[in-house]
Design an enzyme around this catalytic site. Sequence first.
Site, PDB file in Angstrom:
ATOM      1  N   GLU A 277      69.141 -25.583  39.016  1.00 38.35           N
ATOM      2  CA  GLU A 277      69.888 -24.433  39.528  1.00 38.35           C
ATOM      3  C   GLU A 277      70.118 -23.382  38.443  1.00 38.35           C
ATOM      4  OE1 GLU A 277      73.702 -25.312  41.353  1.00 38.35           O
ATOM      5  OE2 GLU A 277      72.879 -25.074  43.346  1.00 38.35           O
ATOM      6  N   HIS A 298      55.604 -48.625  37.664  1.00 35.33           N
ATOM      7  CA  HIS A 298      54.745 -49.302  38.643  1.00 35.33           C
ATOM      8  C   HIS A 298      54.548 -48.448  39.885  1.00 35.33           C
ATOM      9  CE1 HIS A 298      54.911 -53.072  36.303  1.00 35.33           C
ATOM     10  NE2 HIS A 298      55.993 -52.485  35.862  1.00 35.33           N
ATOM     11  N   LYS A 412      71.128 -20.963  53.855  1.00 29.95           N
ATOM     12  CA  LYS A 412      72.433 -20.922  54.532  1.00 29.95           C
ATOM     13  C   LYS A 412      72.455 -19.809  55.580  1.00 29.95           C
ATOM     14  CE  LYS A 412      75.210 -22.583  50.668  1.00 29.95           C
ATOM     15  NZ  LYS A 412      76.222 -22.202  49.694  1.00 29.95           N
TER      16      LYS A 412
END
Length: 425
Positions: A277, A298, A412
């Site tokens: 951010e 792995h 948003k």
Amino acid sequence: MVKVDLSGAAGFFTGAGPDYALAGLAHQTLADKSGLGADFTGWEELPRRIKETELDAIVAAADRIRARSQALVVVGIGGSYLGARGAIELLKPLPGEGDPRVFFVGNGLSPDYLCDVLRQLGDSDFDVNVISKSGTTLEPAVSFRIFRELLVKKYGDKADEHIFATTDARRGALKAQADEKGWPCFVVPDDVGGRFSVLSAVGLLPMAVAGIDVRRVIDAAIAEFEALDLRSPENPAWQYAAARQHLYHTGKRTEILGCYEPSFRFMAEWWKQLYGESEGKDGIGIFPASVEFTADLHSMGQFIQAGPRDLMETIVRFAKCRDRYAIPFEEADADGLNYVAGRDLADVCRVAADAVKEAHIAGGVPNIVVEVEQRNEEGFAALVCFFELACAISGYMSRVNPFDQPGVEAYKKNMFRMLGKPSSK
Ligand code: PA5
């Protein structure tokens, strides 16, 4: 203080290498409060600034919750939960005797997750710490409404006594509700953004409830920020910031944060938010990713060893393990493991880490090691101070505002439009 080892990256440096002069300038800009987003640089002062009365209130609230409840439900998202979760999973991966369980909700919109938490909560006594600086974020607001209803069903007119709010000192819907209902209120300071807020009440209250010694965290953070004020290339924050910026400009576009402690997983999530951010803007930025070793060797090991060569790797190391465990000897040696019998797991893990480092460097992945002494309050505080300061320096080195996040508004806007949110709300 945190130690940074750049020996595994040095072979990848080009030209004059990391620009420590620029790191120094960035540090000065931060200290002078003359850079972009300077209004949001209060995080460095948090440990020194926190008043004894505020710490007392946090510890008293935590003691109250610990005495009467088997669970704390922390409602928050992003910077309003990742630091506390990182700390609790790092330092208290399993609740000790008398420690309430801490559940984190409001960090998504999944009904399945919510119902899983409700099932685990069962009929336990619980308290709620709702954390939102703006007080208007949809995800935590929705969860808070649900848990408020639950509290009313369980405790009737005593429900409000089970709510603790952490929010802005003056503004927002949550602050207004808290004032109206008389919920104890803790403050997210004006000059501290969510992702830099873990050393405020945002992180400290859930940590104290989980049984973490928050006074030790604060004392250690004061000492760590003081040590990190060093204005020289010896400063580990300069070393880390300058090295990763330099490597970025040589084409290493993704940084993988790894640790050999599974309990570090949510600290890595906190780090990803902090760096992602803060730096991912204006079309540039190092993509922050994380792995858990040895497990991910792995799964992701193949990609790291031989995928696109645009990776750098930062490994967080704890110099001392909390526990030791020797590998048992077996006469029959059916599994052929007697060559490590008697050796402590910590030693085997250290050898594995050295082997991975050698392999990844050979495969073209620069390796930076960030080391703290131990997985305890002091180690946690040291990592937080170090990564926060290095993030600010690194952001200023790349000439972005490390303290805003305009990009998170885009989704948003769409979501509110699609949900039909009235423009007045
Ligand atoms: O770092 C940030 O600012 C964000 O991650 C916020 O913490 C997050 O969006 C939650 O915001 P709020 O605390 O206002 O609910």
